[in-house]
Design a protein around this motif. Sequence first.
Motif, PDB file in Angstrom:
ATOM      1  N   LYS A 153     -16.704  -1.892  16.196  1.00  0.00           N
ATOM      2  CA  LYS A 153     -15.968  -2.297  17.403  1.00  0.00           C
ATOM      3  C   LYS A 153     -15.112  -3.533  17.121  1.00  0.00           C
ATOM      4  CE  LYS A 153     -19.118  -0.324  20.774  1.00  0.00           C
ATOM      5  NZ  LYS A 153     -20.036  -0.563  21.881  1.00  0.00           N
ATOM      6  N   ASP A 154     -15.680  -4.505  16.422  1.00  0.00           N
ATOM      7  CA  ASP A 154     -14.928  -5.709  16.083  1.00  0.00           C
ATOM      8  C   ASP A 154     -13.807  -5.392  15.097  1.00  0.00           C
ATOM      9  OD1 ASP A 154     -16.519  -7.286  17.737  1.00  0.00           O
ATOM     10  OD2 ASP A 154     -17.936  -7.751  16.125  1.00  0.00           O
ATOM     11  N   ALA A 155     -14.068  -4.481  14.185  1.00  0.00           N
ATOM     12  CA  ALA A 155     -13.034  -4.063  13.227  1.00  0.00           C
ATOM     13  C   ALA A 155     -11.852  -3.438  13.965  1.00  0.00           C
ATOM     14  CB  ALA A 155     -13.608  -3.079  12.213  1.00  0.00           C
ATOM     15  N   ILE A 156     -12.153  -2.599  14.943  1.00  0.00           N
ATOM     16  CA  ILE A 156     -11.092  -1.936  15.708  1.00  0.00           C
ATOM     17  C   ILE A 156     -10.227  -2.960  16.445  1.00  0.00           C
ATOM     18  CG2 ILE A 156     -10.690  -0.459  17.729  1.00  0.00           C
ATOM     19  CD1 ILE A 156     -13.034   1.294  16.626  1.00  0.00           C
ATOM     20  N   VAL A 157     -10.839  -3.996  16.985  1.00  0.00           N
ATOM     21  CA  VAL A 157     -10.079  -5.056  17.649  1.00  0.00           C
ATOM     22  C   VAL A 157      -9.086  -5.678  16.654  1.00  0.00           C
ATOM     23  CG1 VAL A 157     -10.249  -7.354  18.700  1.00  0.00           C
ATOM     24  CG2 VAL A 157     -11.843  -5.545  19.387  1.00  0.00           C
ATOM     25  N   CYS A 158      -9.541  -5.928  15.449  1.00  0.00           N
ATOM     26  CA  CYS A 158      -8.661  -6.508  14.429  1.00  0.00           C
ATOM     27  C   CYS A 158      -7.556  -5.538  14.030  1.00  0.00           C
ATOM     28  CB  CYS A 158      -9.477  -6.912  13.192  1.00  0.00           C
ATOM     29  SG  CYS A 158     -10.563  -8.310  13.509  1.00  0.00           S
ATOM     30  N   TYR A 159      -7.900  -4.270  13.866  1.00  0.00           N
ATOM     31  CA  TYR A 159      -6.875  -3.284  13.524  1.00  0.00           C
ATOM     32  C   TYR A 159      -5.838  -3.166  14.639  1.00  0.00           C
ATOM     33  CZ  TYR A 159      -9.969  -1.861   9.717  1.00  0.00           C
ATOM     34  OH  TYR A 159     -10.765  -1.845   8.591  1.00  0.00           O
ATOM     35  N   ASP A 160      -6.294  -3.240  15.885  1.00  0.00           N
ATOM     36  CA  ASP A 160      -5.350  -3.197  17.008  1.00  0.00           C
ATOM     37  C   ASP A 160      -4.385  -4.380  16.950  1.00  0.00           C
ATOM     38  OD1 ASP A 160      -6.187  -0.810  18.170  1.00  0.00           O
ATOM     39  OD2 ASP A 160      -7.628  -1.807  19.502  1.00  0.00           O
ATOM     40  N   LYS A 161      -4.893  -5.548  16.630  1.00  0.00           N
ATOM     41  CA  LYS A 161      -4.023  -6.723  16.501  1.00  0.00           C
ATOM     42  C   LYS A 161      -3.022  -6.520  15.368  1.00  0.00           C
ATOM     43  CE  LYS A 161      -7.289 -10.034  18.452  1.00  0.00           C
ATOM     44  NZ  LYS A 161      -8.179 -11.178  18.185  1.00  0.00           N
ATOM     45  N   ALA A 162      -3.493  -5.985  14.252  1.00  0.00           N
ATOM     46  CA  ALA A 162      -2.600  -5.729  13.117  1.00  0.00           C
ATOM     47  C   ALA A 162      -1.518  -4.725  13.495  1.00  0.00           C
ATOM     48  CB  ALA A 162      -3.411  -5.228  11.916  1.00  0.00           C
ATOM     49  N   ASN A 178      -1.252   9.171  13.371  1.00  0.00           N
ATOM     50  CA  ASN A 178      -0.327   8.032  13.352  1.00  0.00           C
ATOM     51  C   ASN A 178      -0.117   7.543  11.924  1.00  0.00           C
ATOM     52  OD1 ASN A 178       0.053   7.932  16.143  1.00  0.00           O
ATOM     53  ND2 ASN A 178      -1.642   6.534  16.458  1.00  0.00           N
ATOM     54  N   ALA A 179      -1.196   7.423  11.178  1.00  0.00           N
ATOM     55  CA  ALA A 179      -1.089   6.969   9.786  1.00  0.00           C
ATOM     56  C   ALA A 179      -0.248   7.943   8.973  1.00  0.00           C
ATOM     57  CB  ALA A 179      -2.479   6.819   9.169  1.00  0.00           C
ATOM     58  N   LEU A 180      -0.516   9.236   9.137  1.00  0.00           N
ATOM     59  CA  LEU A 180       0.218  10.251   8.373  1.00  0.00           C
ATOM     60  C   LEU A 180       1.691  10.316   8.758  1.00  0.00           C
ATOM     61  CD1 LEU A 180      -2.512  13.009   8.243  1.00  0.00           C
ATOM     62  CD2 LEU A 180      -1.431  11.897   6.273  1.00  0.00           C
ATOM     63  N   SER A 181       2.007   9.960   9.988  1.00  0.00           N
ATOM     64  CA  SER A 181       3.417   9.953  10.381  1.00  0.00           C
ATOM     65  C   SER A 181       4.187   8.818   9.703  1.00  0.00           C
ATOM     66  CB  SER A 181       3.561   9.848  11.901  1.00  0.00           C
ATOM     67  OG  SER A 181       3.267   8.540  12.347  1.00  0.00           O
ATOM     68  N   LEU A 182       3.455   7.826   9.232  1.00  0.00           N
ATOM     69  CA  LEU A 182       4.078   6.673   8.566  1.00  0.00           C
ATOM     70  C   LEU A 182       4.030   6.761   7.045  1.00  0.00           C
ATOM     71  CD1 LEU A 182       2.637   3.903  10.899  1.00  0.00           C
ATOM     72  CD2 LEU A 182       5.015   4.676  10.787  1.00  0.00           C
ATOM     73  N   GLY A 183       3.111   7.571   6.521  1.00  0.00           N
ATOM     74  CA  GLY A 183       2.991   7.676   5.068  1.00  0.00           C
ATOM     75  C   GLY A 183       2.116   8.842   4.670  1.00  0.00           C
ATOM     76  N   GLN A 184       2.486   9.495   3.600  1.00  0.00           N
ATOM     77  CA  GLN A 184       1.764  10.683   3.130  1.00  0.00           C
ATOM     78  C   GLN A 184       0.797  10.290   2.010  1.00  0.00           C
ATOM     79  OE1 GLN A 184       2.564  14.099   4.467  1.00  0.00           O
ATOM     80  NE2 GLN A 184       3.138  12.578   5.986  1.00  0.00           N
ATOM     81  N   ASN A 193      -0.411  -4.083  16.562  1.00  0.00           N
ATOM     82  CA  ASN A 193       0.504  -4.701  17.524  1.00  0.00           C
ATOM     83  C   ASN A 193       1.532  -5.589  16.825  1.00  0.00           C
ATOM     84  OD1 ASN A 193      -0.496  -3.502  19.844  1.00  0.00           O
ATOM     85  ND2 ASN A 193      -2.014  -5.105  20.179  1.00  0.00           N
ATOM     86  N   LEU A 194       1.108  -6.272  15.785  1.00  0.00           N
ATOM     87  CA  LEU A 194       2.027  -7.141  15.045  1.00  0.00           C
ATOM     88  C   LEU A 194       2.959  -6.352  14.127  1.00  0.00           C
ATOM     89  CD1 LEU A 194      -0.441 -10.026  14.171  1.00  0.00           C
ATOM     90  CD2 LEU A 194       1.549 -10.158  15.698  1.00  0.00           C
ATOM     91  N   ASN A 195       2.455  -5.227  13.624  1.00  0.00           N
ATOM     92  CA  ASN A 195       3.268  -4.384  12.735  1.00  0.00           C
ATOM     93  C   ASN A 195       2.959  -2.915  13.015  1.00  0.00           C
ATOM     94  OD1 ASN A 195       4.669  -3.076  10.750  1.00  0.00           O
ATOM     95  ND2 ASN A 195       3.550  -3.979   9.038  1.00  0.00           N
ATOM     96  N   PRO A 196       3.681  -2.301  13.942  1.00  0.00           N
ATOM     97  CA  PRO A 196       3.421  -0.910  14.318  1.00  0.00           C
ATOM     98  C   PRO A 196       3.653   0.102  13.183  1.00  0.00           C
ATOM     99  CG  PRO A 196       4.843  -1.980  15.932  1.00  0.00           C
ATOM    100  CD  PRO A 196       4.714  -2.910  14.770  1.00  0.00           C
ATOM    101  N   LYS A 197       4.164  -0.339  12.061  1.00  0.00           N
ATOM    102  CA  LYS A 197       4.391   0.560  10.922  1.00  0.00           C
ATOM    103  C   LYS A 197       3.344   0.371   9.830  1.00  0.00           C
ATOM    104  CE  LYS A 197       9.200   1.091  11.899  1.00  0.00           C
ATOM    105  NZ  LYS A 197      10.391   1.693  11.442  1.00  0.00           N
ATOM    106  N   ASN A 198       2.230  -0.264  10.167  1.00  0.00           N
ATOM    107  CA  ASN A 198       1.156  -0.493   9.213  1.00  0.00           C
ATOM    108  C   ASN A 198       0.251   0.744   9.157  1.00  0.00           C
ATOM    109  OD1 ASN A 198      -1.112  -1.309   7.773  1.00  0.00           O
ATOM    110  ND2 ASN A 198      -1.095  -3.384   8.620  1.00  0.00           N
ATOM    111  N   ALA A 199       0.610   1.680   8.311  1.00  0.00           N
ATOM    112  CA  ALA A 199      -0.126   2.943   8.204  1.00  0.00           C
ATOM    113  C   ALA A 199      -1.592   2.720   7.840  1.00  0.00           C
ATOM    114  CB  ALA A 199       0.544   3.846   7.179  1.00  0.00           C
TER     115      ALA A 199
END
Length: 111
Positions: free
Chosen positions: A17-26, A59-65, A28-34
């Motif tokens: 849960k805490d990891a997801i909060v951090c990933y959400d912040k990442a 979402n990840a796959l839409s940004l990088g294969q 939000n700061l960079n929406p292209k962070n696959a």
Amino acid sequence: MAHYNKGSALEELKQYKDAIVCYDKAINLNPKNANAYNNKASALHEMKQYKKAIEFHDNALSLGQNAIFFLNKAESLLALGKKEEAKKYYQIALNAECANKGQIKQQLQTL
């Protein structure tokens, strides 16, 4: 990167849960962070939120294969019982020279 790295560390500690909060912040700061999308999907998978995980795999796959992105999506699909679709993504990961070839071949044999 700091939020992404913190999320990765928390995920290693199984604090999903805490990891997801951090990933959400990442994200939000960079929406292209696959990688942030992929890792969020992995954390959701570990929490058995497979449908939601697949959204973030997409979402990840839409940004990088990336081969590991295909492998991770296959794992979530398999957890949902979608064997044929999982098989397709395992095969793509295998063809993309994923480092986990042994694991993928073993999974494909069971499907």
